[in-house]
Design a protein around this motif. Sequence first.
Motif, PDB file in Angstrom:
ATOM      1  N   ALA A 194      21.783  24.380  53.501  1.00  0.00           N
ATOM      2  CA  ALA A 194      22.558  23.205  53.103  1.00  0.00           C
ATOM      3  C   ALA A 194      23.522  22.764  54.200  1.00  0.00           C
ATOM      4  CB  ALA A 194      23.327  23.498  51.816  1.00  0.00           C
ATOM      5  N   TYR A 227      24.100  27.573  44.667  1.00  0.00           N
ATOM      6  CA  TYR A 227      22.806  27.024  44.277  1.00  0.00           C
ATOM      7  C   TYR A 227      22.084  27.865  43.227  1.00  0.00           C
ATOM      8  CZ  TYR A 227      22.834  23.205  47.620  1.00  0.00           C
ATOM      9  OH  TYR A 227      23.142  22.042  48.295  1.00  0.00           O
ATOM     10  N   HIS A 233      20.398  18.168  47.709  1.00  0.00           N
ATOM     11  CA  HIS A 233      21.255  18.899  46.770  1.00  0.00           C
ATOM     12  C   HIS A 233      20.691  18.822  45.351  1.00  0.00           C
ATOM     13  CE1 HIS A 233      25.092  20.503  45.269  1.00  0.00           C
ATOM     14  NE2 HIS A 233      25.101  19.530  44.373  1.00  0.00           N
ATOM     15  N   GLU A 244      29.856  24.500  49.852  1.00  0.00           N
ATOM     16  CA  GLU A 244      28.994  25.633  49.518  1.00  0.00           C
ATOM     17  C   GLU A 244      29.839  26.901  49.363  1.00  0.00           C
ATOM     18  OE1 GLU A 244      28.602  23.789  52.291  1.00  0.00           O
ATOM     19  OE2 GLU A 244      26.757  22.631  51.975  1.00  0.00           O
ATOM     20  N   TYR A 254      21.572  14.487  52.170  1.00  0.00           N
ATOM     21  CA  TYR A 254      22.134  15.726  51.630  1.00  0.00           C
ATOM     22  C   TYR A 254      22.156  15.664  50.109  1.00  0.00           C
ATOM     23  CZ  TYR A 254      25.215  19.659  50.683  1.00  0.00           C
ATOM     24  OH  TYR A 254      25.723  20.843  50.199  1.00  0.00           O
TER      25      TYR A 254
END
Length: 255
Positions: free
Chosen positions: A148, A105, A165, A133, A161
């Motif tokens: 997440a 991320y 995201h 991830e 999700y």
Amino acid sequence: MSPLRLLLPALFALAIVAAPSAASAQSFSDGQRGEIETIIKSYLVSHPEVLEEAMAELNKRQAAAEDEKHQASVAQNSNAIFNSPRNVTLGNKNGDVTFVEFFDYNCGYCKRAMSDMLDLMKSDPKLKVVLKEFPVLSEGSVEAARVAVAVRMQDPGGSKYLDFHQKLLGGRGPADKARALAAAKDAGLDVARIEKDMTSPEVRATIEENFKLAEAMGMNGTPSYVIGKQVVVGAIGLDGLKEKIGLARCGKATC
């Protein structure tokens, strides 16, 4: 290995023709070795293009060896890569090609690659998309990944999700727990449940599984992909991804 190393057998053979008194490489005197080195140097100076040819051949062989290694690793780990219950699965869940992305991320390239993934989902109704991830950049990345995974636990269908995201990966500033929880709240998820689920063994198991898979396939950065039997490390753009999907689907860049 240097390109010169590939040339040595041929060049030594050439040198031996020029020095017929030497019966074998083991019997060369210091003087003869000096002559051979002079011949090699002279040849390379006169034909520098040989080095380019050797480097091209070396790169070709290394790429082929790497492809074989990747395909073997994908085959050995295929169930965990494509069908793990810990995957976030989007797009056509029965698609003919599976597009797996390992992301962080806090990865700037991942932010740009997200639009490529969304474009592929819109334009390719036969594509199955799996998100994993892979928080390698910072402690904030690990915190965001843990949120997440808890989001996935709460939303196994993936619709919320995906909203989460996009909000987190597409947002400004570094990702961490606070920003991830804010994105989850904006996506309509139960934040209290997420904070509880973040401490569950499932969160740790998911991230550990993803790291083990990445290590097995030689992934050392994000974004990284598995597309069919192919492993791709780094952002290659929308056209590059379409080409890889085509190769996985029909053996050609364009089907």
